[in-house]
Design an enzyme around this catalytic site. Structure first.
Site, mmCIF file in Angstrom:
data_model
loop_
_atom_site.group_PDB
_atom_site.id
_atom_site.type_symbol
_atom_site.label_atom_id
_atom_site.label_comp_id
_atom_site.label_asym_id
_atom_site.label_seq_id
_atom_site.Cartn_x
_atom_site.Cartn_y
_atom_site.Cartn_z
ATOM 1 N N VAL A 277 0.839 -1.195 0.000
ATOM 2 C CA VAL A 277 0.000 0.000 0.000
ATOM 3 C C VAL A 277 0.876 1.248 0.000
ATOM 4 C CG1 VAL A 277 -1.651 1.343 1.342
ATOM 5 C CG2 VAL A 277 -1.953 -1.123 1.106
ATOM 6 N N TRP A 571 8.460 -5.712 21.430
ATOM 7 C CA TRP A 571 7.857 -5.522 20.104
ATOM 8 C C TRP A 571 6.332 -5.397 20.217
ATOM 9 C CZ3 TRP A 571 11.379 -10.090 18.610
ATOM 10 C CH2 TRP A 571 12.692 -9.614 18.418
ATOM 11 N N HIS A 572 5.926 -4.488 21.102
ATOM 12 C CA HIS A 572 4.505 -4.254 21.372
ATOM 13 C C HIS A 572 4.155 -2.783 21.166
ATOM 14 C CE1 HIS A 572 4.668 -7.889 24.377
ATOM 15 N NE2 HIS A 572 4.531 -8.286 23.112
ATOM 16 N N HIS A 615 1.275 -8.610 27.204
ATOM 17 C CA HIS A 615 1.618 -8.896 25.815
ATOM 18 C C HIS A 615 0.345 -8.668 25.000
ATOM 19 C CE1 HIS A 615 5.609 -10.883 26.597
ATOM 20 N NE2 HIS A 615 5.109 -10.719 27.808
#
Length: 635
Positions: A277, A571-572, A615
């Protein structure tokens, strides 16, 4: 070409043979028998018109696609830059994260972090159908009710714990353990908080390592009790974490095989992979000063195309890509867009701001020399043994890949160190008084409220029976236990902004890690607590020595240096398209509609305005389920 013509329009959810289920063993072979080319050709998308165009086929995007196409009169097109992933056996193994594989990992990196020793941190994210749900550790947990209610308190009616739990349960089929499994492996949970008929399969792995359970017992002896209702909004305590696995097949359950594959035959659902995109396209006319999206521009096989949207464009590309798409579309801060020659359709300075991330540090212990301990080190250090255990897991569901990741503990700081918590509260109170930005002041005040609440955790400990890389390498003949200390309520706020009009180029990610010293102090206190664990039984009896950071790391300054050099993220990332009032830096309103537009929404973790203590996988599923009903007009 990354995809061809549709060759199969049916999909059967893979199940193990009856004999395997009866024997409580599983096979993954059925999971691997998925037909190729289940997605559409570009001709079915280019210059075509759909009711909804979804930019991003990750976790949230596929939930939306499945739910919106439940109405046969509604047409949906999903554009995904990666591949279909359904034929990747490595993804189906729940323990394998496949970090660094460019086929399924975007491979993002931060800019050098000024307050973290100028380190450039890798930020992996899933690329392909299912997004990061195909790449993660399968950890499955919900935040505290406080965290979800805080979203509503920040100006978003309709966002609260009770509704969140309703949609979380809708998303899942939770496979409960037997009473015997629960007692033996500490697989505790409350059926009241789980769904029984949702697309996502979740449950516990087959076994727990003895060293993990002894670690948990050690936490019990330090006033962190076993929590049996951790999915019900009060997660303080310790538990064996559930996972997104299908116990019948032994495979990872993730958005692609849970929400997309069972609905492939729907004629009103079109999915194009290999479609990057570029931007949302807008009409030249305005409605009440708001711009109207007409579709999405994308590149496929090196060529430019556009797809039209009759009703809405939904951006679901994740917290690291959604702000990039908006900025490339001319939605964002003019100070970012104008120097790049991008026409500003909507002046929205909050795009790419308010970035929040979870910070972590690892402490690894070498275990006593004994054949008693079962860890995952063997499959990390020995590729041949790893292949054997992988084959064993695929055929029977047994071996090291069947073992739980480990133990989770959520705790208030005051349980770890009452004096440190008292000092931290005073420090944050002073910082709030000095903060001139009213929006940030309001967020910090909620974070302070959480710290003062005994039922709301501040700190996370994740104990895993294996070595995790840090300062000192392992001895491959030894066995290890690693405790990851995670700070999930950072005060620091970062940014992500484009520096190029080329959609192939990643935006600059700057989390401002450790910019607020309170974040450093919090990790420091968690680290000190972890390093004291070997003083308490039964952990004391199973630990030979500390490997990382090691005996040379003694003083607070030594530990600060170690934290800066080896700082990790979970990685959140959240907050980069925040659901907030527009005058407080918001990008979307409580209906997830982008301010200044009539028909553009963002649905992914980027809309969470204040980070959660958990998480994030389960939260994204619940968020997308609620978003689907918002779009349908059900709520």
């Amino acid at each position: 070409m990354l995809c061809g013509h549709l060759t199969s329009n049916t999909y059967k959810h893979p199940q193990a043979p009856p004999s395997a289920r009866k024997d409580k063993t599983v096979t993954m072979e059925a999971s691997l028998q998925v037909a190729l080319n289940l997605t559409a050709p570009v001709e079915a998308v280019a210059a075509q018109e759909f009711d909804y165009v979804i930019a991003g086929g990750g976790t949230a995007g596929l939930v939306l696609a499945a739910r919106l196409t439940e109405d046969p009169n509604v047409t949906v097109c999903v554009l995904e830059a990666g591949s279909d992933n359904l034929n990747e056996p490595e993804i189906l193994i729940p323990h394998r994260m496949n970090i660094g594989n460019p086929k399924i990992d975007w491979g993002f990196k931060t800019v050098p972090q000024l307050y973290a020793d100028n380190q450039v941190a890798p930020w992996s994210r899933g690329k392909g159908l299912g997004g990061s749900s195909a790449l993660n550790m399968c950890l499955y947990q919900r935040p505290s009710a406080f965290d979800i209610d805080a979203i509503g308190r920040l100006g978003n009616p309709g966002w609260n714990w009770d509704r969140f739990l309703e949609y979380a349960k809708k998303s899942e089929t939770f496979q409960l353990p037997t009473p015997e499994e629960a007692e033996k492996h500490h697989f505790y949970t409350n059926p009241e908080y789980h769904g029984t008929n949702g697309p996502l399969r979740a449950g516990f792995r087959s076994t727990s390592a003895e060293c993990s359970l002894l670690f948990q017992k050690t936490l019990n002896n330090l006033d962190i009790e076993v929590q049996k209702d951790h999915m019900g909004g009060k997660p303080c305590g310790t538990w064996v974490d559930p996972a997104t696995i299908d116990k019948e097949t032994g495979s990872r359950s993730y958005a692609a095989n849970a929400y997309y594959a069972p609905n492939i035959s729907r004629k009103n659902l079109t999915v194009l992979i290999g479609a990057l995109v570029h931007k949302v396209t807008f009409s030249s006319t305005r409605s009440n000063e708001d711009v109207q999206a007409t579709g999405v521009a994308f590149t496929y096989d090196g060529k430019n195309f556009e797809v039209k949207a009759r009703k809405e464009v939904i951006v679901s590309a994740g917290a690291l890509k959604s702000p990039q798409i908006l900025e490339l579309s001319g939605v964002g801060d003019p100070k970012v867009l104008k120097p790049l020659g991008i026409d500003v359709h909507v002046e929205l300075p909050g795009v790419g701001e308010n970035l929040q991330e979870h910070n972590a540090v690892v402490i690894t212990f070498e275990l006593t020399d004994s054949d008693r301990w079962v860890t995952r080190d063997a499959v990390q250090f020995n590729p041949e043994l790893a292949a054997e255990h992988l084959a064993l897991y695929r055929s029977t569901g047994e071996g090291l890949y069947s073992m739980s990741r480990g133990i989770i503990a959520f705790s208030p700081l005051k349980t770890l160190n009452p004096k440190a918590a008292e000092d931290m509260i005073a420090s944050i109170e002073a910082k709030i008084q000095e903060q001139k930005d009213p929006a940030l002041r309001e967020q910090w005040a909620l974070q302070l409220d959480a710290m003062k609440n005994d039922d709301v955790p501040d700190c996370e400990l994740l104990g895993s029976p294996n070595y995790v890389p840090a300062a000192h390498p392992p001895n491959i003949k030894k066995k290890y236990f690693t405790v990851c200390g995670i700070h999930n309520r950072t005060l620091s706020r970062g940014t992500i902004h484009i520096t190029s009009t080329n959609p192939v180029n990643h935006a600059d990610i700057d989390p401002h890690s450790l910019e607020q010293d309170e974040d450093m102090v919090m990790i420091l206190e968690i680290m000190k607590f972890i390093r004291k664990l070997p003083e308490t039984e039964p952990f004391k009896g199973m630990v030979a020595k500390e490997l990382n950071p090691g005996p040379e790391c003694v003083t607070d300054q030594d530990m600060r240096t170690y934290i800066k050099k080896y700082l990790r993220t979970s990685w959140h990332t959240a907050g980069t398209c925040s659901m907030l009032p527009r005058d407080k830096g918001g990008v979307v309103d409580s209906r997830l509609k982008v301010y200044g537009t009539t028909n553009v929404r963002v649905v992914d973790l980027s809309v969470i305005p204040l980070h959660i203590m958990a998480h994030t996988q389960a939260t994204v599923y619940a968020l997308a389920e609620q978003a689907a009903d918002i779009i349908k007009g059900v709520i």
